[in-house]
Every structure is written in structure tokens, then in C-alpha cells.
Design a protein around this motif. Structure first.
Motif, PDB file in Angstrom:
ATOM      1  N   GLU A 155       0.833  -1.207   0.000  1.00 25.85           N
ATOM      2  CA  GLU A 155       0.000   0.000   0.000  1.00 25.85           C
ATOM      3  C   GLU A 155       0.864   1.251   0.000  1.00 25.85           C
ATOM      4  OE1 GLU A 155      -2.698  -0.524   3.328  1.00 25.85           O
ATOM      5  OE2 GLU A 155      -3.218  -2.502   2.562  1.00 25.85           O
ATOM      6  N   SER A 156       2.149   1.112   0.340  1.00 23.36           N
ATOM      7  CA  SER A 156       3.024   2.282   0.450  1.00 23.36           C
ATOM      8  C   SER A 156       3.953   2.447  -0.758  1.00 23.36           C
ATOM      9  CB  SER A 156       3.889   2.158   1.708  1.00 23.36           C
ATOM     10  OG  SER A 156       4.788   1.073   1.567  1.00 23.36           O
ATOM     11  N   GLY A 157       4.253   1.350  -1.436  1.00 25.59           N
ATOM     12  CA  GLY A 157       5.240   1.396  -2.519  1.00 25.59           C
ATOM     13  C   GLY A 157       6.674   1.462  -2.009  1.00 25.59           C
ATOM     14  N   ASN A 158       6.846   1.432  -0.684  1.00 27.47           N
ATOM     15  CA  ASN A 158       8.198   1.474  -0.111  1.00 27.47           C
ATOM     16  C   ASN A 158       8.829   0.087  -0.153  1.00 27.47           C
ATOM     17  OD1 ASN A 158       7.971   4.214   0.551  1.00 27.47           O
ATOM     18  ND2 ASN A 158       6.968   3.721   2.507  1.00 27.47           N
ATOM     19  N   ILE A 159      10.017   0.010  -0.708  1.00 25.83           N
ATOM     20  CA  ILE A 159      10.628  -1.303  -0.922  1.00 25.83           C
ATOM     21  C   ILE A 159      11.074  -1.954   0.400  1.00 25.83           C
ATOM     22  CG2 ILE A 159      12.499  -2.537  -2.136  1.00 25.83           C
ATOM     23  CD1 ILE A 159      12.178  -0.451  -4.388  1.00 25.83           C
ATOM     24  N   HIS A 160      11.237  -1.168   1.465  1.00 27.61           N
ATOM     25  CA  HIS A 160      11.605  -1.794   2.758  1.00 27.61           C
ATOM     26  C   HIS A 160      10.507  -2.724   3.271  1.00 27.61           C
ATOM     27  CE1 HIS A 160       9.725   1.139   5.981  1.00 27.61           C
ATOM     28  NE2 HIS A 160       8.918   0.965   4.973  1.00 27.61           N
ATOM     29  N   GLY A 161       9.306  -2.640   2.689  1.00 27.59           N
ATOM     30  CA  GLY A 161       8.236  -3.570   3.051  1.00 27.59           C
ATOM     31  C   GLY A 161       8.162  -4.775   2.128  1.00 27.59           C
ATOM     32  N   MET A 162       9.145  -4.943   1.228  1.00 27.56           N
ATOM     33  CA  MET A 162       9.081  -6.010   0.206  1.00 27.56           C
ATOM     34  C   MET A 162      10.239  -7.017   0.193  1.00 27.56           C
ATOM     35  SD  MET A 162       8.014  -3.642  -3.079  1.00 27.56           S
ATOM     36  CE  MET A 162       6.930  -2.221  -2.864  1.00 27.56           C
ATOM     37  N   PRO A 163      11.272  -6.858   1.023  1.00 27.32           N
ATOM     38  CA  PRO A 163      12.443  -7.724   0.830  1.00 27.32           C
ATOM     39  C   PRO A 163      12.125  -9.215   0.828  1.00 27.32           C
ATOM     40  CG  PRO A 163      12.548  -6.614   2.971  1.00 27.32           C
ATOM     41  CD  PRO A 163      11.492  -5.942   2.161  1.00 27.32           C
ATOM     42  N   VAL A 164      11.265  -9.677   1.727  1.00 25.30           N
ATOM     43  CA  VAL A 164      11.055 -11.124   1.825  1.00 25.30           C
ATOM     44  C   VAL A 164      10.312 -11.648   0.587  1.00 25.30           C
ATOM     45  CG1 VAL A 164      10.231 -13.018   3.257  1.00 25.30           C
ATOM     46  CG2 VAL A 164      11.074 -10.939   4.347  1.00 25.30           C
ATOM     47  N   ALA A 165       9.451 -10.815  -0.006  1.00 28.05           N
ATOM     48  CA  ALA A 165       8.756 -11.243  -1.222  1.00 28.05           C
ATOM     49  C   ALA A 165       9.761 -11.495  -2.357  1.00 28.05           C
ATOM     50  CB  ALA A 165       7.733 -10.197  -1.638  1.00 28.05           C
ATOM     51  N   PHE A 166      10.731 -10.601  -2.516  1.00 29.42           N
ATOM     52  CA  PHE A 166      11.737 -10.813  -3.566  1.00 29.42           C
ATOM     53  C   PHE A 166      12.661 -11.980  -3.226  1.00 29.42           C
ATOM     54  CE2 PHE A 166      10.452  -6.579  -5.034  1.00 29.42           C
ATOM     55  CZ  PHE A 166      10.364  -6.831  -6.394  1.00 29.42           C
ATOM     56  N   LEU A 167      12.994 -12.115  -1.942  1.00 33.09           N
ATOM     57  CA  LEU A 167      13.930 -13.176  -1.540  1.00 33.09           C
ATOM     58  C   LEU A 167      13.345 -14.568  -1.677  1.00 33.09           C
ATOM     59  CD1 LEU A 167      15.411 -11.420   1.604  1.00 33.09           C
ATOM     60  CD2 LEU A 167      16.688 -12.080  -0.463  1.00 33.09           C
ATOM     61  N   THR A 168      12.027 -14.683  -1.521  1.00 32.32           N
ATOM     62  CA  THR A 168      11.389 -15.998  -1.613  1.00 32.32           C
ATOM     63  C   THR A 168      10.864 -16.268  -3.023  1.00 32.32           C
ATOM     64  OG1 THR A 168       9.349 -14.968  -0.852  1.00 32.32           O
ATOM     65  CG2 THR A 168      10.670 -16.107   0.814  1.00 32.32           C
ATOM     66  N   GLY A 169      10.990 -15.296  -3.912  1.00 30.15           N
ATOM     67  CA  GLY A 169      10.483 -15.475  -5.264  1.00 30.15           C
ATOM     68  C   GLY A 169       8.975 -15.268  -5.364  1.00 30.15           C
TER      69      GLY A 169
END
Ligand SMILES: NC(=[NH2+])NCCC[C@H](N)C(=O)O
Length: 224
Positions: A155-169
Motif C-alpha cells: 500500500e506504500s510502494g516502499n521497498i523496505h516492506g518487500m524484501p522477503v517477497a523478492f527473496l522468496t520469489g
């Protein structure tokens, strides 16, 4: 500081060998300030205390990296992510720095910085451990936040809220300069991930946690 731990960890050749990566970066979210933390820790004597009080052998390039040279001239949002190219370039560098320590068998201590940096720390370690031991890493994520948003659920677009999504694919991106540099050897299995301390999860994150059966102990569990 108290005495050094005496137990020899199973997966490290020598428990005394530590590598430090200092990341003075706050671009994964809008507020400046967290970028000052590594210097504050170093000025407070962290490295000497690790060496003298705990008897560790510290490998450190002596620099707090701000990665200002990686700042792109133009960095428009992509799939709702803010500053995607800058954060991608910084985390790719961090990944490589962490990998360089971890492949030599050092325990890596990364000083940040906002939580987007986790994309670098976990991916660099995962790659080194696959290479050094032929195993997948496991991660215990101790945090109030799951940081599991995909660009679409955020909801924020801030990437600090996304690391685990990218790390787990769970989040992927083809563009090389926007996390497309993440390869299978950098990734973490959702089966090897556990959260401790969650107290502020977004709706989309809750769905992902359930869908993928990710183990999580919330603050509610801890208080019991
Ligand atoms: N590492 C953090 N401080 N994460 C906070 C994330 C907050 C919120 N869930 C978001 O995605 O924007």
C-alpha cells in the motif's frame, strides 16, 4: 560486553572470523536518519569491542557505504515501487559484499540502514552457503513487520516492506536493473523461513502468509 561465546558453530570454519558490511542507506523508505546508524555504532566502538572484548577477528573495509555513486539520474516508480533502480543497485552491491565474506566462512554482520538491505544480506548469504555447503539457508526474521509485500500488494510502494517477497520469489521482476539480478541461487524457501515478533501486518501479507504456510509467531504468541 561479556565473554565471547565458546561454542563452535556447526557451519562456520572458525567462530572467531567475522566480516562487517556497513550500509548507510535509507532509500527503501522516505525518511532519512537510519542511514546514520552504522557510523554511530562504529564511533561508539563496536569494532574494537568485537575484537578486544570478544576476541573476534574482524574483517572490515573500514567504510560506511552510502552508494551515492549508484544514484540513477532518473528513477521513476515501476509497478508501484519507489526508487526501484537505486534500491536494486544498492542491494545488489550489498549482496556481493556479503557473499565475499560468507564464501570465506566468515559470520557476516551487516549494519544498516533500512530493511530493503535485507535483499542483499539474505541473497548474498544464500548464495555463499549453497556454494560452500551445498545447502539452503534458513532465516529467522525477528521484526514487527513481515516485509512480505509484493509490489502489487504494497500500500506504500516502499521497498523496505518487500524484501522477503523478492527473496522468496513471491515477487519477481524481469528487468535486470530492478531486482532481475536475483537468481535462483540467491533465494530462500518459504519452508525455511520463520517470523518472530510480528505485530503490524498488511492485508495482502496476511494472505501470502496463509497461502504459503509460512511459520509465524506474532507478538500475541510471545505475550502468552
Ligand atoms: N521494514 C519496515 N520498517 N517495514 C515496514 C513496512 C510497512 C508496511 N507494511 C509497508 O509495506 O509499507
Amino acid at each position: 560486553m561479556s565473554a565471547a561465546p565458546q561454542i563452535q558453530p556447526k557451519f562456520l570454519p572458525d567462530r572467531h572470523d567475522v566480516g562487517i558490511v556497513a550500509v548507510g542507506f535509507s532509500g527503501g523508505q522516505p525518511k532519512a536518519g537510519v542511514d546514520a546508524a552504522p557510523m554511530a555504532l562504529i564511533e561508539a566502538g563496536l569494532v574494537q569491542q568485537l575484537e578486544e572484548d570478544l576476541g573476534l577477528n574482524v574483517t572490515f573495509d573500514g567504510q560506511v557505504h552510502s552508494y551515492s555513486e549508484l544514484l540513477p539520474a532518473d528513477d521513476p516508480p515501476h509497478r508501484n515501487m519507489k526508487r526501484p533502480r537505486f534500491v536494486s543497485a544498492v542491494t545488489q552491491q550489498v549482496s556481493d559484499q556479503v557473499y565475499q565474506h560468507a564464501k570465506e566462512g566468515r559470520l557476516v554482520l551487516t549494519l544498516g540502514g533500512d530493511h530493503s538491505i535485507g535483499i542483499g544480506t539474505v541473497s548474498g548469504t544464500a548464495r555463499a552457503i549453497r556454494e560452500r555447503l551445498g545447502r539452503e539457508i534458513a532465516v529467522i526474521w525477528v521484526d514487527a513487520h513481515a516485509d512480505l509485500n509484493t509490489p502489487e500488494t504494497s500500500e506504500s510502494g516502499n521497498i523496505h516492506g518487500m524484501p522477503v517477497a523478492f527473496l522468496t520469489g513471491l515477487a519477481t521482476e524481469k528487468q535486470k536493473d530492478i531486482f532481475g539480478w536475483l537468481e535462483p541461487h540467491h533465494l530462500l524457501s518459504t519452508k525455511k523461513l520463520v517470523y518472530i515478533g510480528l505485530r503490524d501486518i498488511d492485508k495482502g501479507e496476511k494472505v501470502l502468509l496463509r497461502q504459503h504456510g509460512i511459520k509465524a509467531f506474532s507478538m500475541h504468541d510471545i505475550d502468552r
